[in-house]
Design a protein around this motif. Structure first.
Motif, PDB file in Angstrom:
ATOM      1  N   ALA A  56      -7.970  13.874 -45.864  1.00  0.00           N
ATOM      2  CA  ALA A  56      -8.871  15.009 -46.093  1.00  0.00           C
ATOM      3  C   ALA A  56     -10.315  14.545 -45.907  1.00  0.00           C
ATOM      4  O   ALA A  56     -10.651  13.400 -46.199  1.00  0.00           O
ATOM      5  CB  ALA A  56      -8.661  15.567 -47.494  1.00  0.00           C
ATOM      6  N   PRO A  57     -11.200  15.411 -45.409  1.00  0.00           N
ATOM      7  CA  PRO A  57     -12.570  14.984 -45.111  1.00  0.00           C
ATOM      8  C   PRO A  57     -13.340  14.552 -46.350  1.00  0.00           C
ATOM      9  O   PRO A  57     -13.239  15.176 -47.405  1.00  0.00           O
ATOM     10  CB  PRO A  57     -13.197  16.224 -44.468  1.00  0.00           C
ATOM     11  N   SER A  58     -14.098  13.474 -46.201  1.00  0.00           N
ATOM     12  CA  SER A  58     -14.943  12.977 -47.295  1.00  0.00           C
ATOM     13  C   SER A  58     -16.207  13.817 -47.389  1.00  0.00           C
ATOM     14  O   SER A  58     -16.659  14.406 -46.397  1.00  0.00           O
ATOM     15  CB  SER A  58     -15.323  11.521 -47.046  1.00  0.00           C
ATOM     16  N   PRO A  59     -16.815  13.883 -48.573  1.00  0.00           N
ATOM     17  CA  PRO A  59     -18.071  14.625 -48.719  1.00  0.00           C
ATOM     18  C   PRO A  59     -19.162  14.051 -47.818  1.00  0.00           C
ATOM     19  O   PRO A  59     -19.100  12.884 -47.404  1.00  0.00           O
ATOM     20  CB  PRO A  59     -18.428  14.438 -50.201  1.00  0.00           C
ATOM     21  N   LEU A  60     -20.153  14.865 -47.516  1.00  0.00           N
ATOM     22  CA  LEU A  60     -21.309  14.388 -46.786  1.00  0.00           C
ATOM     23  C   LEU A  60     -22.081  13.385 -47.639  1.00  0.00           C
ATOM     24  O   LEU A  60     -21.899  13.335 -48.870  1.00  0.00           O
ATOM     25  CB  LEU A  60     -22.203  15.564 -46.409  1.00  0.00           C
ATOM     26  N   PRO A  61     -22.938  12.564 -47.038  1.00  0.00           N
ATOM     27  CA  PRO A  61     -23.680  11.565 -47.816  1.00  0.00           C
ATOM     28  C   PRO A  61     -24.455  12.144 -49.002  1.00  0.00           C
ATOM     29  O   PRO A  61     -24.654  11.453 -50.005  1.00  0.00           O
ATOM     30  CB  PRO A  61     -24.632  10.951 -46.775  1.00  0.00           C
ATOM     31  N   ASN A  62     -24.867  13.414 -48.908  1.00  0.00           N
ATOM     32  CA  ASN A  62     -25.603  14.026 -50.020  1.00  0.00           C
ATOM     33  C   ASN A  62     -24.673  14.604 -51.085  1.00  0.00           C
ATOM     34  O   ASN A  62     -25.132  15.229 -52.042  1.00  0.00           O
ATOM     35  CB  ASN A  62     -26.553  15.107 -49.504  1.00  0.00           C
ATOM     36  N   ALA A  90     -19.683  23.239 -44.470  1.00  0.00           N
ATOM     37  CA  ALA A  90     -20.443  22.551 -45.509  1.00  0.00           C
ATOM     38  C   ALA A  90     -21.656  23.427 -45.790  1.00  0.00           C
ATOM     39  O   ALA A  90     -22.459  23.689 -44.882  1.00  0.00           O
ATOM     40  CB  ALA A  90     -20.870  21.162 -45.050  1.00  0.00           C
ATOM     41  N   ARG A  91     -21.782  23.893 -47.019  1.00  0.00           N
ATOM     42  CA  ARG A  91     -22.865  24.810 -47.359  1.00  0.00           C
ATOM     43  C   ARG A  91     -24.222  24.148 -47.191  1.00  0.00           C
ATOM     44  O   ARG A  91     -24.387  22.945 -47.372  1.00  0.00           O
ATOM     45  CB  ARG A  91     -22.708  25.297 -48.804  1.00  0.00           C
ATOM     46  N   ALA A  92     -25.224  24.961 -46.848  1.00  0.00           N
ATOM     47  CA  ALA A  92     -26.589  24.462 -46.668  1.00  0.00           C
ATOM     48  C   ALA A  92     -27.074  23.778 -47.939  1.00  0.00           C
ATOM     49  O   ALA A  92     -26.831  24.262 -49.052  1.00  0.00           O
ATOM     50  CB  ALA A  92     -27.514  25.614 -46.281  1.00  0.00           C
ATOM     51  N   GLY A  93     -27.747  22.648 -47.763  1.00  0.00           N
ATOM     52  CA  GLY A  93     -28.154  21.854 -48.918  1.00  0.00           C
ATOM     53  C   GLY A  93     -29.549  22.131 -49.429  1.00  0.00           C
ATOM     54  O   GLY A  93     -29.924  21.651 -50.501  1.00  0.00           O
ATOM     55  N   GLY A  94     -30.329  22.910 -48.672  1.00  0.00           N
ATOM     56  CA  GLY A  94     -31.699  23.181 -49.091  1.00  0.00           C
ATOM     57  C   GLY A  94     -31.802  24.415 -49.964  1.00  0.00           C
ATOM     58  O   GLY A  94     -30.791  25.025 -50.336  1.00  0.00           O
ATOM     59  N   ALA A 152     -16.236  14.395 -39.078  1.00  0.00           N
ATOM     60  CA  ALA A 152     -16.409  13.051 -38.526  1.00  0.00           C
ATOM     61  C   ALA A 152     -17.844  12.813 -38.063  1.00  0.00           C
ATOM     62  O   ALA A 152     -18.369  11.706 -38.185  1.00  0.00           O
ATOM     63  CB  ALA A 152     -15.433  12.835 -37.366  1.00  0.00           C
ATOM     64  N   PHE A 153     -18.481  13.863 -37.532  1.00  0.00           N
ATOM     65  CA  PHE A 153     -19.859  13.751 -37.062  1.00  0.00           C
ATOM     66  C   PHE A 153     -20.856  14.366 -38.040  1.00  0.00           C
ATOM     67  O   PHE A 153     -22.057  14.381 -37.767  1.00  0.00           O
ATOM     68  CB  PHE A 153     -20.006  14.446 -35.707  1.00  0.00           C
ATOM     69  N   GLY A 154     -20.363  14.907 -39.150  1.00  0.00           N
ATOM     70  CA  GLY A 154     -21.215  15.645 -40.072  1.00  0.00           C
ATOM     71  C   GLY A 154     -22.517  14.980 -40.440  1.00  0.00           C
ATOM     72  O   GLY A 154     -23.587  15.630 -40.438  1.00  0.00           O
ATOM     73  N   PRO A 155     -22.527  13.661 -40.773  1.00  0.00           N
ATOM     74  CA  PRO A 155     -23.795  13.025 -41.136  1.00  0.00           C
ATOM     75  C   PRO A 155     -24.864  13.103 -40.051  1.00  0.00           C
ATOM     76  O   PRO A 155     -26.061  13.073 -40.354  1.00  0.00           O
ATOM     77  CB  PRO A 155     -23.380  11.569 -41.395  1.00  0.00           C
ATOM     78  N   ASP A 156     -24.442  13.215 -38.780  1.00  0.00           N
ATOM     79  CA  ASP A 156     -25.419  13.325 -37.690  1.00  0.00           C
ATOM     80  C   ASP A 156     -26.197  14.637 -37.748  1.00  0.00           C
ATOM     81  O   ASP A 156     -27.257  14.757 -37.130  1.00  0.00           O
ATOM     82  CB  ASP A 156     -24.717  13.237 -36.327  1.00  0.00           C
ATOM     83  N   TYR A 157     -25.666  15.617 -38.480  1.00  0.00           N
ATOM     84  CA  TYR A 157     -26.303  16.933 -38.536  1.00  0.00           C
ATOM     85  C   TYR A 157     -26.899  17.221 -39.908  1.00  0.00           C
ATOM     86  O   TYR A 157     -27.084  18.372 -40.290  1.00  0.00           O
ATOM     87  CB  TYR A 157     -25.273  18.011 -38.156  1.00  0.00           C
ATOM     88  N   ALA A 158     -27.224  16.143 -40.646  1.00  0.00           N
ATOM     89  CA  ALA A 158     -27.753  16.305 -42.003  1.00  0.00           C
ATOM     90  C   ALA A 158     -29.047  17.117 -42.012  1.00  0.00           C
ATOM     91  O   ALA A 158     -29.263  17.952 -42.898  1.00  0.00           O
ATOM     92  CB  ALA A 158     -27.987  14.937 -42.637  1.00  0.00           C
ATOM     93  N   THR A 159     -29.901  16.910 -41.024  1.00  0.00           N
ATOM     94  CA  THR A 159     -31.164  17.657 -40.964  1.00  0.00           C
ATOM     95  C   THR A 159     -30.896  19.147 -40.779  1.00  0.00           C
ATOM     96  O   THR A 159     -31.539  19.996 -41.414  1.00  0.00           O
ATOM     97  CB  THR A 159     -32.045  17.134 -39.820  1.00  0.00           C
TER      98      THR A 159
END
Length: 514
Positions: A57-63, A93-97, A123-130
């Motif tokens: 199962a997918p791991s959470p984003l770094p935040n 993944a819901r918006a973090g701002g 798999a690429f999620g951290p690349d789209y953190a911004t």
């Protein structure tokens, strides 16, 4: 280039990332006839299915943001929107701002066709953190893919045999055998997936995306398409120009080409990438272990492939590294400059009689996991391509075209030319010679081309801009290597893309990043 008989623009697959770092309701009826009013039941994401490539199962984003999954109902047949439905698997993944800064959903398609967005986005999620600061990151398994009414063709054991076949026949007997296996594969697709095969065209996936936009509660579709995802995005813009929000096309498919022209373009593109790899290896201060000059590197690769055709070497037991598997593995490594070191190591070991690394690369391209299970990438790739592409090429036709393909690439020419017979005797007729992406009235679409892209050659970006129509496509050039530009981490590219998606600032047309 997805496998020996399915040449098409293919994004870097999730299995490649992992290597290095059941039909969902095809018999149900719509409840009220208006699927735009459905409510999605977001839950914790399960582990990917076998069709999606397997794994955890997918791991959470770094935040710390958790991934959520849901299933959207869509018509099986868009000509009967009130009829039977299928499930389209979604992930977000819901918006973090801050909520007042949220723009909406940003929908991704990573290409293939046949790639699972539900597994690739995390798999690429951290690349789209911004981008996640103002957007819900959303992706999906298109119809026919992964958990979304997946196309099923042959068993894992038969696929092992399929990928070991000689994909570049040299005589009549070998040509007959390649055609027989192609027909066998296609017949298995019809037998096991006859209900979904007529309904997996790109136009239908585009209609699913507009339904998705409405169900997600967005007035406009904000979109990030990569590789085949640019074709899907272009078709969406053609069908729903007024519904296009902020959109980016990266690693751009040439929408003006038919299947043959696309295969020939890929032959040139992969040859260019191989040339660049050879130059890079021999230009470093350390000795290149696979040749002293670029020409020697390429000559040794050609000799290896010729030798493997006569006598394969041990790969991953019990399978051997054949000429076809080696060619496929080399192609996979050219999708990203990050993989060049693995190509060098794989070639070095293959020269010593060990084909494991090149076999791993080939397996990654084909969607094969270490436990021997295949995702449905190959099946979905075939189903979507053959439903979209009108052309049906014969063995005699391919033979006549071989000189042109060989002139484009001595190494990849035959391989991609023979892939043109992949839709022979396909159960569903192809829709058109090429997609219509004209999108008069659409909001600006940022079109990003990479000069060193092997799978979607750079020239396709300009063709996409012209085909979208005046005032729609805005071209950006990245002078780099690999398939795509944004994930290269080039600051100039990311600044331009982020500026448009986050702040609505359209870059100046013709911007060049290097």
């Amino acid at each position: 280039m997805a496998n020996p008989s399915r040449p098409r623009a293919t994004a870097l697959t999730t299995s490649a990332v992992l290597l290095f770092a059941a039909l969902t309701g095809c018999g149900g009826d719509s409840e009220d006839g208006d699927l735009t009013h459905q409510r999605l039941d977001w839950q914790d994401c399960p582990a990917p299915s076998e069709a999606e490539g397997g794994g955890s199962a997918p791991s959470p984003l770094p935040n710390g943001t958790e991934w959520e999954c849901a299933t959207m109902k869509a018509p099986l047949d868009w000509s009967e929107p009130g009829g039977k439905t299928i499930g389209i698997a979604l992930i977000r993944a819901r918006a973090g701002g801050p909520e007042d800064r949220r723009i909406g959903s940003l929908v991704f398609n990573f290409g293939g066709p046949g790639g699972s967005g539900v597994t690739t986005l995390p798999a690429f999620g951290p690349d789209y953190a911004t981008l996640n600061t103002r957007y819900d990151l959303v992706s999906f398994d298109p119809r026919g893919v992964g958990r979304s009414a997946p196309v099923k063709c042959e068993s894992d054991a038969r696929l092992d045999e399929f990928f070991q076949q000689d994909a570049t026949p040299d005589d009549g007997a070998e040509r007959t055998e390649l055609l027989r296996r192609t027909r066998q594969f296609n017949a298995a697709c019809e037998k096991n997936s006859g209900k979904i095969l007529p309904h997996v065209r790109t136009t239908e996936a585009a209609r699913d995306m507009d339904l998705m936009r409405q169900v997600l509660g967005d007035r406009k579709l904000h979109y990030f398409g990569i590789s085949y995802g640019t074709e899907l995005g272009g078709v969406y813009a053609h069908l729903f120009p007024k519904n296009v929000g902020r959109a980016v096309f990266d690693a751009v498919v040439d929408p003006t080409q038919n299947a043959e022209q696309g295969a020939l373009g890929q032959a040139k593109g992969f040859q260019l990438a191989l040339d660049n790899f050879a130059k890079d290896c021999t230009s470093k201060t350390t000795e290149c272990p696979i040749g002293d000059t670029p020409q020697e590197v390429k000559e040794r690769i050609a000799k290896l492939l010729a030798d493997l055709e006569k006598k394969p070497i041990p790969g991953i037991s019990p399978r051997e590294l054949t000429q076809t598997a080696a060619t496929n593995g080399i192609a996979q490594s050219l999708y990203s400059k990050d993989f060049w070191e693995f190509l060098t190591e794989g070639l070095e070991e293959a020269y010593d009689g060990d084909g494991r690394i090149l076999m791993l690369l080939s397996d990654s391209m084909n969607g094969r996991s270490e436990n021997g299970e295949y995702s449905n990438l190959t099946a979905a790739n075939a189903a979507i391509n053959c439903s979209d592409d009108k052309a049906r090429y014969t063995v005699d036709y391919v033979q006549r075209r071989l000189p042109r393909f060989r002139a484009a690439s001595e190494l990849f020419g035959d391989y991609l030319a023979w892939g043109m017979i992949s839709c022979t005797d396909w159960a569903v007729p192809g829709a058109a010679d090429h997609p219509d992406v004209s999108a008069r009235g659409s909001a600006p679409i940022l079109v990003v081309g990479n000069t060193g892209d092997p799978a979607t050659p750079y020239e396709g970006a300009k063709k996409m801009v012209n085909a979208l129509g005046k005032g729609v496509g805005v071209e950006l050039t990245y002078k780099g290597q690999g398939h795509g530009a944004y994930d290269s981490k080039n600051k100039c590219v990311q600044r331009a893309v982020n500026g448009y998606l986050l702040d609505g600032k359209v870059p100046k047309a013709g911007l060049v990043c290097s």
